[in-house]
Design a protein around this motif. Structure first.
Motif, mmCIF file in Angstrom:
data_model
loop_
_atom_site.group_PDB
_atom_site.id
_atom_site.type_symbol
_atom_site.label_atom_id
_atom_site.label_comp_id
_atom_site.label_asym_id
_atom_site.label_seq_id
_atom_site.Cartn_x
_atom_site.Cartn_y
_atom_site.Cartn_z
ATOM 1 N N VAL A 2 46.505 50.884 46.835
ATOM 2 C CA VAL A 2 46.842 52.189 46.298
ATOM 3 C C VAL A 2 48.250 52.158 45.718
ATOM 4 C CG1 VAL A 2 47.256 54.604 46.885
ATOM 5 C CG2 VAL A 2 45.271 53.431 47.811
ATOM 6 N N ALA A 3 49.173 51.520 46.425
ATOM 7 C CA ALA A 3 50.547 51.441 45.928
ATOM 8 C C ALA A 3 50.590 50.718 44.589
ATOM 9 C CB ALA A 3 51.438 50.727 46.942
ATOM 10 N N HIS A 4 49.767 49.708 44.435
ATOM 11 C CA HIS A 4 49.713 48.961 43.173
ATOM 12 C C HIS A 4 49.357 49.905 42.025
ATOM 13 C CE1 HIS A 4 48.925 45.573 40.502
ATOM 14 N NE2 HIS A 4 47.744 46.089 40.230
ATOM 15 N N ALA A 5 48.365 50.754 42.252
ATOM 16 C CA ALA A 5 47.927 51.683 41.210
ATOM 17 C C ALA A 5 48.872 52.862 41.056
ATOM 18 C CB ALA A 5 46.510 52.185 41.517
ATOM 19 N N VAL A 6 49.273 53.462 42.173
ATOM 20 C CA VAL A 6 50.055 54.705 42.120
ATOM 21 C C VAL A 6 51.504 54.464 41.758
ATOM 22 C CG1 VAL A 6 50.895 56.646 43.503
ATOM 23 C CG2 VAL A 6 48.525 55.928 43.690
ATOM 24 N N LEU A 7 52.119 53.505 42.404
ATOM 25 C CA LEU A 7 53.540 53.269 42.165
ATOM 26 C C LEU A 7 53.806 52.454 40.909
ATOM 27 C CD1 LEU A 7 54.741 52.540 45.797
ATOM 28 C CD2 LEU A 7 54.932 54.686 44.513
ATOM 29 N N GLY A 8 52.829 51.643 40.521
ATOM 30 C CA GLY A 8 53.027 50.804 39.352
ATOM 31 C C GLY A 8 53.976 49.663 39.648
ATOM 32 N N ALA A 9 54.143 49.344 40.921
ATOM 33 C CA ALA A 9 55.082 48.302 41.325
ATOM 34 C C ALA A 9 54.341 47.012 41.617
ATOM 35 C CB ALA A 9 55.847 48.750 42.570
ATOM 36 N N SER A 10 55.052 45.925 41.478
ATOM 37 C CA SER A 10 54.466 44.633 41.782
ATOM 38 C C SER A 10 55.008 44.130 43.113
ATOM 39 C CB SER A 10 54.800 43.630 40.677
ATOM 40 O OG SER A 10 56.187 43.381 40.674
ATOM 41 N N THR A 89 34.088 35.406 46.441
ATOM 42 C CA THR A 89 34.647 35.932 45.190
ATOM 43 C C THR A 89 34.438 34.979 44.023
ATOM 44 O OG1 THR A 89 36.844 34.994 45.612
ATOM 45 C CG2 THR A 89 36.449 37.270 46.351
ATOM 46 N N GLY A 90 34.268 33.697 44.339
ATOM 47 C CA GLY A 90 34.135 32.704 43.274
ATOM 48 C C GLY A 90 35.474 32.255 42.724
ATOM 49 N N TRP A 91 36.546 32.735 43.292
ATOM 50 C CA TRP A 91 37.886 32.329 42.883
ATOM 51 C C TRP A 91 38.346 31.133 43.701
ATOM 52 C CZ3 TRP A 91 41.264 37.387 42.595
ATOM 53 C CH2 TRP A 91 40.958 38.078 41.420
ATOM 54 N N SER A 92 39.366 30.465 43.216
ATOM 55 C CA SER A 92 39.994 29.418 44.013
ATOM 56 C C SER A 92 40.852 30.088 45.079
ATOM 57 C CB SER A 92 40.872 28.521 43.134
ATOM 58 O OG SER A 92 42.022 29.251 42.704
ATOM 59 N N ARG A 93 41.171 29.351 46.117
ATOM 60 C CA ARG A 93 42.028 29.887 47.182
ATOM 61 C C ARG A 93 43.382 30.313 46.609
ATOM 62 N NH1 ARG A 93 42.382 29.365 52.834
ATOM 63 N NH2 ARG A 93 44.516 29.472 53.596
ATOM 64 N N LYS A 94 43.928 29.494 45.736
ATOM 65 C CA LYS A 94 45.239 29.789 45.148
ATOM 66 C C LYS A 94 45.195 31.078 44.322
ATOM 67 C CE LYS A 94 48.855 27.761 42.316
ATOM 68 N NZ LYS A 94 49.307 26.580 41.568
ATOM 69 N N ARG A 95 44.142 31.249 43.540
ATOM 70 C CA ARG A 95 44.033 32.464 42.713
ATOM 71 C C ARG A 95 43.866 33.708 43.595
ATOM 72 N NH1 ARG A 95 43.537 34.511 37.763
ATOM 73 N NH2 ARG A 95 42.079 36.205 37.372
ATOM 74 N N LEU A 96 43.012 33.631 44.622
ATOM 75 C CA LEU A 96 42.827 34.782 45.506
ATOM 76 C C LEU A 96 44.146 35.148 46.174
ATOM 77 C CD1 LEU A 96 41.029 36.917 46.840
ATOM 78 C CD2 LEU A 96 40.523 35.235 48.626
ATOM 79 N N TRP A 97 44.862 34.167 46.714
ATOM 80 C CA TRP A 97 46.141 34.437 47.385
ATOM 81 C C TRP A 97 47.138 35.049 46.404
ATOM 82 C CZ3 TRP A 97 48.451 32.693 52.275
ATOM 83 C CH2 TRP A 97 47.475 32.433 53.235
ATOM 84 N N SER A 98 47.201 34.491 45.207
ATOM 85 C CA SER A 98 48.163 34.966 44.202
ATOM 86 C C SER A 98 47.866 36.402 43.771
ATOM 87 C CB SER A 98 48.132 34.031 42.998
ATOM 88 O OG SER A 98 48.861 34.564 41.931
ATOM 89 N N ARG A 99 46.623 36.686 43.397
ATOM 90 C CA ARG A 99 46.262 38.023 42.930
ATOM 91 C C ARG A 99 46.324 39.041 44.068
ATOM 92 N NH1 ARG A 99 47.385 39.148 38.551
ATOM 93 N NH2 ARG A 99 45.786 40.735 38.394
ATOM 94 N N PHE A 100 45.883 38.647 45.255
ATOM 95 C CA PHE A 100 45.911 39.544 46.413
ATOM 96 C C PHE A 100 47.353 39.911 46.740
ATOM 97 C CE2 PHE A 100 45.312 41.105 50.664
ATOM 98 C CZ PHE A 100 44.009 41.579 50.692
ATOM 99 N N ALA A 102 49.952 39.805 44.767
ATOM 100 C CA ALA A 102 50.531 40.592 43.680
ATOM 101 C C ALA A 102 50.086 42.051 43.753
ATOM 102 C CB ALA A 102 50.148 39.989 42.328
ATOM 103 N N GLN A 103 48.853 42.299 44.197
ATOM 104 C CA GLN A 103 48.314 43.651 44.163
ATOM 105 C C GLN A 103 48.400 44.379 45.496
ATOM 106 O OE1 GLN A 103 44.457 43.547 42.227
ATOM 107 N NE2 GLN A 103 45.283 42.252 40.616
ATOM 108 N N VAL A 104 48.498 43.650 46.596
ATOM 109 C CA VAL A 104 48.576 44.274 47.911
ATOM 110 C C VAL A 104 49.979 44.127 48.500
ATOM 111 C CG1 VAL A 104 47.637 44.213 50.277
ATOM 112 C CG2 VAL A 104 46.116 43.926 48.311
#
Length: 187
Positions: A2-10, A89-100, A102-104
Motif C-alpha cells: 500500500v505504501a508503494h502505491a499511496v506514498l509513491g516512495a521506493s 511466480t515463474g521469476w528467478s529468485r533474484k528478480r523476486l527478491w529485487s522487485r519484492f 523495491a515494492q514492499v
C-alpha cells in the motif's frame, strides 16, 4: 505494498524519516490546509481517507507476482518457502527478491518471518503454551521462537503472553478473545 502505491516512495527510503512534503510536494501542503480547516475529527478522518484512497487508486502498480507472493505468505502465516514462491511466480529468485524489496521495503524472507512472528505472538497472547505455539507456527523449536520474540520485541514469550492488546486483536488473527481458548473462530 500500500505504501508503494499511496506514498509513491521506493525502498531506498527504508530506514529514513521523510516528511510528507518531501514525498508529495504541493499536494501535501494543500492536504495540511484542508485538515486544519476541517471542523471536526470526523471531517479530518474523512479527508485523510479520501486522499489515501485517491492516491492508492492512481498510485504505482504493484507487480502481480509481488502481490501473489504477499497473499501466499499471509495465507500460510509466513510458512511458505521462498523457493516455492519463485517456482509459482515463474521469476528467478533474484528478480523476486529485487522487485519484492523495491515494492514492499523488505525481502520476502523477512516478511515471512514477521508474519510468522505476528501469528505466534497473537497465539501466545491468547493463552497457548510457547512450546505448542513454536511447533504449530513453524519454528524449529521453542528456543527458535524465543530468539525471534527477543529479536522483534526485545522481550520474552512470557511477556508477550501478558500483552492484553494482542489478545483482543481479532483483525489480524481471528482467535477468540478468551485467553484460555486459542481455537480459531469457525474451527
Amino acid at each position: 505494498m500500500v505504501a508503494h502505491a499511496v506514498l509513491g516512495a521506493s525502498s531506498e527510503l527504508g530506514g529514513t524519516v521523510v516528511t510528507l512534503d518531501d514525498l508529495w510536494g504541493r499536494e501535501a501542503v494543500r492536504i495540511h490546509e484542508r485538515l486544519r480547516a476541517a471542523g471536526s475529527w470526523e471531517d479530518r478522518f474523512a479527508i485523510a481517507e479520501d486522499v489515501l484512497a485517491r492516491r492508492g487508486d492512481a498510485g504505482r502498480a504493484v507487480d502481480p507476482e509481488v502481490a501473489f507472493s504477499w497473499r501466499r505468505m499471509v495465507a500460510s502465516r509466513g510458512r511458505v518457502r521462498v523457493e516455492r514462491l519463485v517456482a509459482e511466480t515463474g521469476w528467478s529468485r533474484k528478480r523476486l527478491w529485487s522487485r519484492f524489496r523495491a515494492q514492499v521495503g523488505l525481502t520476502p524472507k523477512r516478511v515471512a518471518q514477521l508474519i510468522r512472528f505476528d501469528h505466534a505472538a497473537h497465539r501466545l497472547a491468547a493463552g497457548q503454551r510457547a512450546a505448542t505455539v513454536a511447533v504449530e507456527s513453524g519454528y524449529a523449536d521453542q528456543s527458535h521462537l524465543h530468539r525471534d520474540v527477543m529479536t522483534f520485541t526485545g522481550t520474552t514469550p512470557g511477556a508477550i503472553a501478558l500483552s492484553p492488546f494482542l489478545a483482543v486483536d481479532d483483525v489480524a488473527w481471528p482467535f477468540t478473545r478468551a485467553r484460555s481458548a486459542a481455537v480459531p473462530i469457525g474451527a
